[in-house]
Design an enzyme around this catalytic site. Structure first.
Site, short mmCIF file in Angstrom:
data_model
loop_
_atom_site.label_atom_id
_atom_site.label_comp_id
_atom_site.label_asym_id
_atom_site.label_seq_id
_atom_site.Cartn_x
_atom_site.Cartn_y
_atom_site.Cartn_z
N ASP A 66 0.84 -1.19 0.00
CA ASP A 66 0.00 0.00 0.00
C ASP A 66 0.88 1.25 0.00
OD1 ASP A 66 -1.82 2.05 0.49
OD2 ASP A 66 -2.99 0.88 1.92
N VAL A 67 0.74 2.10 -1.02
CA VAL A 67 1.56 3.31 -1.11
C VAL A 67 1.18 4.35 -0.06
CG1 VAL A 67 2.25 3.18 -3.53
CG2 VAL A 67 0.01 4.12 -2.94
N TYR A 159 -10.90 14.20 -6.57
CA TYR A 159 -9.89 13.77 -7.53
C TYR A 159 -9.22 14.99 -8.17
CZ TYR A 159 -7.88 11.16 -11.48
OH TYR A 159 -7.02 10.60 -12.40
N LYS A 163 -5.24 15.89 -7.75
CA LYS A 163 -4.33 15.99 -8.89
C LYS A 163 -3.73 17.38 -9.00
CE LYS A 163 -4.58 11.75 -10.28
NZ LYS A 163 -3.40 10.85 -10.14
#
Length: 252
Positions: A66-67, A159, A163
């Site tokens: 898991d990052v 999102y 980003k």
């Protein structure tokens, strides 16, 4: 030696390598001579990818996890350094999807989840590799955002905000560490025909979308991979803090 896009002698970490774009980046890096550590959720998928890389004559190793787990990322970076040496190229492709959802009905828990996977994970991964890059005196960081982080889109607000955060994080790192030999750049794709997209969007709808792209088609994973290779190679040795739209002209 002439400047080219060879990555021979470089050690790279690619997160999100179980996705279509991440896998294409890993294969492309390996084909250009880099030793590639791939990271993602599925050990089986990663093992298949590294087998493809080795079958093609490249060098690869796989790490599942898991990052968002800082301790896990530290272990991965340390293991790669022990095996091959310090990571000199980082590509952060891990992230979630930006499925449309009205902001008024966006659950706060969903917001936090999206920010964690699409923004915080990028910070944590960069944070894990920076010490090795600083010690080595060189590094190439390529983050992957989205056109949703450049302007409002159909993607959900979380999102888009995540980003946009990736873009600013990249620019901040570029300015902060330029004097240390570390370059940081960002690729911002629009719609790309990944395996996930093909399962979610019917072919007729994809054709309709392609008809509105100035260059006449939806993006391919290789389009994004080629942009990432540019930033990772010596061809971009005087480029840092740049965001490259890979959109087929949709950002015009």
């Amino acid at each position: 030696m002439p400047v080219n896009d060879s990555l021979a002698g470089h050690i790279a970490l690619v997160t999100g390598a179980t996705g279509s774009i991440g896998a294409e980046v890993a294969r492309t890096f390996a084909a250009r001579g880099a030793r590639v550590a791939v990271h993602g959720r599925s050990q089986r998928t990663l093992d298949e990818l590294t087998e493809q890389i080795r079958h093609a004559g490249g060098t690869g190793t796989a790490y599942a996890g898991d990052v968002r787990d800082e301790e896990h990322l530290g272990t991965v970076v340390a293991d790669v350094a022990k095996k091959w040496g310090p990571i000199g190229i980082l590509v952060t492709l891990a992230g979630g999807d930006g499925a449309p959802e009205p902001t008024a009905s966006l659950d706060p828990g969903r917001w936090r989840d999206v920010i964690e996977i699409d923004l915080t994970s990028v910070f944590l991964t960069v944070h894990a590799v920076l010490p090795g890059m600083l010690e080595h005196g060189e590094g190439r960081i390529v983050t992957v955002a989205s056109t949703a982080g450049r302007r409002p889109s159909q993607a959900n607000a979380a999102y888009g905000a995540a980003k946009a955060g990736v873009i600013m994080l990249t620019e901040h790192i570029a300015k902060e560490y330029a004097s240390s030999g570390i370059r940081a750049n960002c690729v911002a794709p629009s719609i790309v025909e990944t395996a996930t997209l093909r399962t979610r969007v019917p072919a007729p709808q994809l054709e309709a979308i392609a008809a509105h792209v100035p260059l006449g088609r939806i993006g391919r994973p290789s389009d994004v991979a080629d942009a990432i290779v540019f930033f990772a190679s010596d061809r971009s040795s005087w480029v840092t803090g740049t965001v490259l739209d890979v959109t087929g002209g949709m950002s015009l």
